[in-house]
Motif scaffolding. Structure first.
Motif, PDB file in Angstrom:
ATOM      1  N   ARG A 217       0.839  -1.193   0.000  1.00  0.00           N
ATOM      2  CA  ARG A 217       0.000   0.000   0.000  1.00  0.00           C
ATOM      3  C   ARG A 217       0.874   1.243   0.000  1.00  0.00           C
ATOM      4  O   ARG A 217       1.971   1.266   0.528  1.00  0.00           O
TER       5      ARG A 217
ATOM      6  N   THR B 280      -3.261   5.601  -0.067  1.00  0.00           N
ATOM      7  CA  THR B 280      -4.386   4.741   0.295  1.00  0.00           C
ATOM      8  C   THR B 280      -4.561   4.625   1.800  1.00  0.00           C
ATOM      9  O   THR B 280      -5.432   3.906   2.254  1.00  0.00           O
TER      10      THR B 280
ATOM     11  N   ASP C  95      -7.792   6.118   3.020  1.00  0.00           N
ATOM     12  CA  ASP C  95      -8.899   5.391   2.416  1.00  0.00           C
ATOM     13  C   ASP C  95      -9.097   4.030   3.057  1.00  0.00           C
ATOM     14  O   ASP C  95     -10.195   3.551   3.193  1.00  0.00           O
TER      15      ASP C  95
ATOM     16  N   HIS D  92     -10.628   3.819  -2.319  1.00  0.00           N
ATOM     17  CA  HIS D  92      -9.644   4.839  -2.678  1.00  0.00           C
ATOM     18  C   HIS D  92     -10.280   6.123  -3.206  1.00  0.00           C
ATOM     19  O   HIS D  92      -9.617   6.908  -3.861  1.00  0.00           O
TER      20      HIS D  92
END
Lengths: 415, 254
Positions: A88, A92, A95, B136
């Motif tokens: 990652r 992100t 998120d 995202h």
């Protein structure tokens, strides 16, 4: 029916010979992914938010152990949560990464969605669209996209497109102004009598602290729980009567069993027994069972039945249109331009005439003028709809032959 | 009506609906005119103490506990926003972006108010629900809170401004493109509950309360003033540099 049964049994026999060896391996279920243990390499790939410019050269693991800041603690929690976060990036983390710190995974959150956050266009929502004799449409809701046409047989058909969803949440607010200027109230003592001197010193006097008291003007007295009576005695059950038809339950089940669809009847039983001797392979969901020729299997267990059987009959020369709608993006903000495409294809057996495509735009979609693109000659018409947007209508000037397709593109601005 | 009639026919009906709607809100009336429509009283109101509505939401369904809901706060040009961070505040910015925990109350700092230079406000924002964006896309589509000069002017005058931010229902959305000029709030009377009104037009997601309350002079009272400094998450790539001390805290509370 008989020929098809011959064919199916023969096909199964041939498959048995070919895949006999390979089927032995299919019983061993290999896990698709072996569990990955958290390693040091996992930790070193994580950069806490906001610390890239602060702890540039500091070992992250050691820093986390000592630093009580939120970023490091959230990263540490993320490590302890045993989520695989290899690969990652920083983009992100908020998120998915940070929100995993308390056990909230993206997968769990993705199970929930709110349709109010999406802008949908296409399909036939609400009441079904019908075409009246005066060529007008009834039941066309905002968001609907349909095509109606006439077949060679003169039959009018209506086909709805798929639905395109854009993630485009829009926020508004409600404001209220309040304050003591508008509705305030000051409570105080108007006057107070208090003896001065030694007069009546033996009498109790009120304190200097003033408290506002509100008297109850009217009270409705409701019965509380003390009005209930607890019942602890048992309820007699000797008066319960048995069902008279209880003795026939098994018979009823037998009848139900005989009505199942996979039961063979009549001459089919004879055929089944004849070909069952010839080494048949029975395929289940997850494995293959192999029987050797001339050796009958002792038992046959089938756990699948036919749930439904649908026969599609298409008339010869009957044209059918398939309409599909797509967009060039999955999300949009207010002001963004979205390009929509509508593709109509004749997948039937005959040509269709009077093809009319109607796209009733929703409230938050605004058609961009002169953005229409179409390789075929069409008559384009717009009307204001009830959603204060436009109803777009394209009429094909030429019939659509078998296999032909037309693609229409236009642009909309998200309001 | 004359102004409306000269506009484009496409927007005339929509704008007329907005004018009528706003007119209904602005016009005063008897308190009894704003009684609840149904025969019930709502359990939660916007006038409840900060944090009450959000904490109640945490008891509901869905993955809301521990979720950092991205929020973006903007205002008129030049207005600066900052959040408590460490011992001070973050660097002021015209667009405050952060992930806020649902149910927590965050007090932020407003400076450089047009027409009132030198005046500072400390409103609160309470996230009472979350969004469910695709993967995202959370930080690209935060809850947009756009404050205007009317909010600041009213708060400086000593009154209380309560703004309930709601996610608009696309089925009943206003057919006008949303810009900084068209994104004006619905005004409701003081006898109405803005939370109930917002619930009619969409899904309430945040409550902003703007008053003229100033930080206490004693440092020991600051945690109470800032509602315990709840955790927040900066946006990816955003700089969270903050003053190491309380230099950008008003001098009165040093």
């Amino acid at each position: 029916m008989r020929s098809s049964l011959y064919f199916s049994v023969a096909l199964v026999v041939s498959v048995t010979i070919v895949v006999g060896c390979a089927s032995q391996q299919s019983f061993v279920m290999q896990p698709s992914q072996t569990p990955v243990a958290l390693s040091d390499s996992v930790e070193t790939q994580i950069v806490p938010i906001g610390h890239a410019d602060v702890v540039d050269n500091v070992q992250l693991v050691g820093h986390q152990a000592a630093c009580p800041c939120f970023d490091c603690q959230s990263t540490k929690q993320r490590l302890f949560s045993k989520k695989r976060i290899v690969g990652r990036t920083d983009a992100t983390l908020l998120d998915s990464g940070v929100n995993e710190s308390n056990g909230l995974t993206t997968a769990a959150a993705s199970q929930f969605y709110d349709s109010q956050e999406f802008l949908r266009d296409g399909g036939d929502s609400g009441s079904t669209v019908v075409r009246l004799t005066d060529q007008s449409l009834k039941g066309l809701q905002p968001e609907d996209t349909i095509v109606h046409y006439k077949t060679a047989a003169g039959k009018v058909e209506i086909q709805a497109s798929n639905q395109v969803a854009l993630y485009a949440p829009r926020f508004r607010s409600v404001r209220q102004v309040s304050g003591a200027v508008a509705g305030g109230r000051a409570v105080g003592a108007a006057q107070m009598d208090r003896p001065v001197g030694t007069v009546k010193v033996d009498q109790p006097l009120p304190g200097l602290v003033m408290r506002d008291s509100v008297e109850i003007g009217h009270a409705d007295v409701a019965r509380g729980l003390d009005a209930m009576r607890d019942r602890e005695r048992s309820v007699p059950v000797d008066a319960v009567q048995q069902v008279n038809v209880a003795s026939n339950v098994m018979a009823a089940l037998v009848n139900l069993s005989s009505q199942q669809a996979y039961r063979l009847q009549g001459d089919q039983k004879a055929l089944f027994h004849q070909f069952a001797n010839a080494a048949v392979t029975y395929q289940l969901d997850e494995c293959l069972e192999v029987a050797v020729q001339n050796l009958r299997i002792p038992s046959l267990v089938r756990d699948q039945t036919l749930d439904g059987f649908t026969i599609y009959e298409f008339e010869h020369g009957h044209g059918r249109l398939q309409i599909s709608k797509f967009a060039d993006r999955d999300d949009a903000k207010p002001g963004d331009i979205v390009t929509f495409g509508i593709r109509i294809e004749n997948v039937g057996d005959g040509q269709v005439n009077e093809v009319v495509v109607v796209d009733n735009l929703t409230t938050r979609l605004e058609y961009v003028p002169d953005s229409l693109e179409c390789e075929e000659s069409v008559d384009f018409q717009t009307d204001v709809n009830e959603a204060q947007s436009l109803r777009l209508q394209w009429t094909l000037q030429e019939p659509l032959e078998v296999g032909e397709a037309v693609t229409i593109q236009f642009k909309c601005r998200v309001r | 009506m004359t102004k409306v009639s000269i506009l484009h026919a496409r927007y005339s009906a929509g704008l007329l609906a907005i004018v009528v709607l706003l007119g209904g809100f602005v016009c005063g009336g008897e308190p009894s005119d704003f009684l609840p429509r149904g025969s019930f009283n709502p359990l939660l109101r916007a006038s409840d103490p900060p944090g009450t509505v959000g904490q109640t939401r945490l008891l509901g369904r869905g993955p809301v506990v521990g979720y950092y809901q991205p929020v973006a706060i903007t205002g008129p040009k030049g207005v600066q926003f900052a959040l408590p961070s460490g011992n001070g505040m973050t660097l002021p910015t015209e667009r405050l972006e952060a992930g806020f925990l649902i149910g927590s109350v965050y007090r932020f700092h407003i400076t450089q108010i047009p027409g009132a230079l030198g005046v500072e406000l400390f409103p609160t924002v309470e996230v009472i629900d979350r969004t469910y964006p695709p993967q995202h896309l959370a930080t690209q589509y935060p809850i947009e809170i756009q404050l205007d000069e009317e909010d600041f002017r009213t708060a400086i005058a000593g009154r209380m401004v309560t703004r309930v931010i709601y996610l608009e229902d696309p089925q009943t959305a206003i057919p006008v493109q949303q810009t900084s000029k068209t994104n004006v709030p619905f005004e409701v009377s003081q006898f109405q509950d803005p939370l109930a009104v917002a619930d009619e037009y969409g899904r309430p997601v945040a409550i902003v309360r703007i008053g003229s309350l100033f930080p206490p002079r004693q440092k020991s009272l600051l945690p109470e003033f800032f509602f315990g400094y709840p955790q927040w998450a900066p946006f990816p790539g955003a700089s969270v540099a903050s003053s190491a001390n309380i230099d950008n805290i008003p001098s009165e509370i040093k």
